[in-house]
Scaffold this active site. Sequence first.
Site, PDB file in Angstrom:
ATOM      1  N   ALA A  32      -3.744   3.278   8.051  1.00  0.00           N
ATOM      2  CA  ALA A  32      -3.271   1.964   8.496  1.00  0.00           C
ATOM      3  C   ALA A  32      -4.141   1.447   9.635  1.00  0.00           C
ATOM      4  O   ALA A  32      -5.146   0.780   9.404  1.00  0.00           O
ATOM      5  CB  ALA A  32      -1.800   2.051   8.899  1.00  0.00           C
ATOM      6  N   ARG A  33      -3.770   1.767  10.868  1.00  0.00           N
ATOM      7  CA  ARG A  33      -4.565   1.427  12.044  1.00  0.00           C
ATOM      8  C   ARG A  33      -4.538   2.626  12.989  1.00  0.00           C
ATOM      9  O   ARG A  33      -3.505   3.286  13.152  1.00  0.00           O
ATOM     10  CB  ARG A  33      -4.027   0.181  12.750  1.00  0.00           C
ATOM     11  CG  ARG A  33      -4.341  -1.132  12.052  1.00  0.00           C
ATOM     12  CD  ARG A  33      -5.833  -1.455  12.117  1.00  0.00           C
ATOM     13  NE  ARG A  33      -6.161  -2.771  11.563  1.00  0.00           N
ATOM     14  CZ  ARG A  33      -6.546  -2.973  10.309  1.00  0.00           C
ATOM     15  NH1 ARG A  33      -6.623  -1.950   9.462  1.00  0.00           N
ATOM     16  NH2 ARG A  33      -6.848  -4.188   9.891  1.00  0.00           N
ATOM     17  N   GLU A  69     -12.302   2.825  17.325  1.00  0.00           N
ATOM     18  CA  GLU A  69     -13.429   2.851  16.388  1.00  0.00           C
ATOM     19  C   GLU A  69     -14.662   2.151  16.962  1.00  0.00           C
ATOM     20  O   GLU A  69     -14.522   1.124  17.626  1.00  0.00           O
ATOM     21  CB  GLU A  69     -13.022   2.164  15.075  1.00  0.00           C
ATOM     22  CG  GLU A  69     -11.939   2.915  14.337  1.00  0.00           C
ATOM     23  CD  GLU A  69     -11.581   2.271  13.008  1.00  0.00           C
ATOM     24  OE1 GLU A  69     -12.295   1.340  12.564  1.00  0.00           O
ATOM     25  OE2 GLU A  69     -10.584   2.700  12.404  1.00  0.00           O
ATOM     26  N   HIS A 104     -13.223   4.736   8.046  1.00  0.00           N
ATOM     27  CA  HIS A 104     -12.544   3.481   7.693  1.00  0.00           C
ATOM     28  C   HIS A 104     -13.041   2.964   6.338  1.00  0.00           C
ATOM     29  O   HIS A 104     -13.560   1.856   6.219  1.00  0.00           O
ATOM     30  CB  HIS A 104     -12.759   2.424   8.780  1.00  0.00           C
ATOM     31  CG  HIS A 104     -11.651   1.408   8.824  1.00  0.00           C
ATOM     32  ND1 HIS A 104     -11.177   0.887   9.987  1.00  0.00           N
ATOM     33  CD2 HIS A 104     -10.927   0.804   7.830  1.00  0.00           C
ATOM     34  CE1 HIS A 104     -10.205   0.017   9.727  1.00  0.00           C
ATOM     35  NE2 HIS A 104     -10.041  -0.052   8.417  1.00  0.00           N
ATOM     36  N   ILE A 155       0.833  -1.199   0.000  1.00  0.00           N
ATOM     37  CA  ILE A 155       0.000   0.000   0.000  1.00  0.00           C
ATOM     38  C   ILE A 155       0.870   1.252   0.000  1.00  0.00           C
ATOM     39  O   ILE A 155       0.581   2.230  -0.699  1.00  0.00           O
ATOM     40  CB  ILE A 155      -0.958  -0.006   1.207  1.00  0.00           C
ATOM     41  CG1 ILE A 155      -1.911  -1.208   1.105  1.00  0.00           C
ATOM     42  CG2 ILE A 155      -1.762   1.289   1.275  1.00  0.00           C
ATOM     43  CD1 ILE A 155      -2.768  -1.426   2.340  1.00  0.00           C
ATOM     44  N   SER A 206      11.110   2.145   6.614  1.00  0.00           N
ATOM     45  CA  SER A 206      10.606   0.781   6.640  1.00  0.00           C
ATOM     46  C   SER A 206      11.635  -0.106   7.307  1.00  0.00           C
ATOM     47  O   SER A 206      12.816   0.253   7.402  1.00  0.00           O
ATOM     48  CB  SER A 206      10.334   0.297   5.207  1.00  0.00           C
ATOM     49  OG  SER A 206       9.600  -0.909   5.208  1.00  0.00           O
ATOM     50  N   ARG A 207      11.172  -1.278   7.788  1.00  0.00           N
ATOM     51  CA  ARG A 207      12.083  -2.194   8.464  1.00  0.00           C
ATOM     52  C   ARG A 207      13.158  -2.718   7.534  1.00  0.00           C
ATOM     53  O   ARG A 207      14.248  -3.073   7.965  1.00  0.00           O
ATOM     54  CB  ARG A 207      11.301  -3.368   9.070  1.00  0.00           C
ATOM     55  CG  ARG A 207      10.472  -2.974  10.286  1.00  0.00           C
ATOM     56  CD  ARG A 207       9.637  -4.133  10.786  1.00  0.00           C
ATOM     57  NE  ARG A 207       8.593  -4.497   9.829  1.00  0.00           N
ATOM     58  CZ  ARG A 207       7.682  -5.448  10.038  1.00  0.00           C
ATOM     59  NH1 ARG A 207       7.698  -6.128  11.156  1.00  0.00           N
ATOM     60  NH2 ARG A 207       6.763  -5.706   9.135  1.00  0.00           N
TER      61      ARG A 207
END
Length: 319
Positions: A237-238, A267, A285, A157, A176-177
């Site tokens: 994302a979250r 949420e 969402h 994404i 990023s990792r």
Amino acid sequence: MSKVVVTGRIPEAALELLRAEHDVDAWDGSESIGRDELLARVAGADAVVSLLTERIDGELLDAAGPQLKVVANVAVGYDNIDVPACRERGVIATNTPGVLTEATADIAFGLILMATRRLGEGERLIRSGAAWKWGMFFLLGSGLQGKTLGIVGMGGIGQATASRAKAFGMEVVYQSRSEIDPAIAAELGARRVDLDELLEISDVVSVHCPYGPATHHLIGDEQLAAMKETAYLVNTARGPIVDEAALAAALRAGLIAGAGLDVFEKEPTVHPDLLELENVALVPHLGSATVETRTAMATLAADNALAVLAGEQPPTQIS
């Protein structure tokens, strides 16, 4: 025939796949299934097709019983599933990556445009019936061309969002990792940096990393203070990756220019301070909310469940 429990409403195409081979008990209420009802329904299930609104933990797995073989989540994120608890009981857990990439990237970029061009404010003004008139300084926003997009979490994404940013003439940096494929990085013109540098140089920060203990409130007071006063934050994302109280305070104090949120910490509740602010775009969402995407997600979840019940490797098992 095995017993398959579906914890919420999903597209009929996926239910037809499951019903063709197994006995399906699908919750079809307009509201999410209650916890007690869920625990009762999963008893004796061989497969559970779950939505992200349901918590899949040791209690539920034990309520289902030792014959349970698979939990197929209709979502790419799986923070609602206790994966170690599944492993302990020999239950395979799956998710639905890939099929919602483009739809979620569309929403991410839609929120970028809403926030930077103040589209939500403009629509609210029109609907309020208040008087307005075009002017050189009326609802001025910020252009994207030549600006820097910082992507936190450069999975599928994140990469799809970066592709859209390139089309808008933006520079891309990412945290990023691990590094992405060099060919993809070259195509996107994306450069890997650490989070501190990303926050410092980005004009828009878009969050796409998975949620877990390591990313809880990854964006909080300190990170928001490190951003430019002219910068914008977007989260698709979250919710708990961003400290909503800290974000509301930063927006009110002018530490950043604006924000766009598709996900929230608790949420469907939204932090009340955010609801009072004009410089944040809020949507409920909707990242994967297209007919095509939701059907593909549910169908993939059904395919995962069917594969495990047939003794085969599921297409997208959670590692």
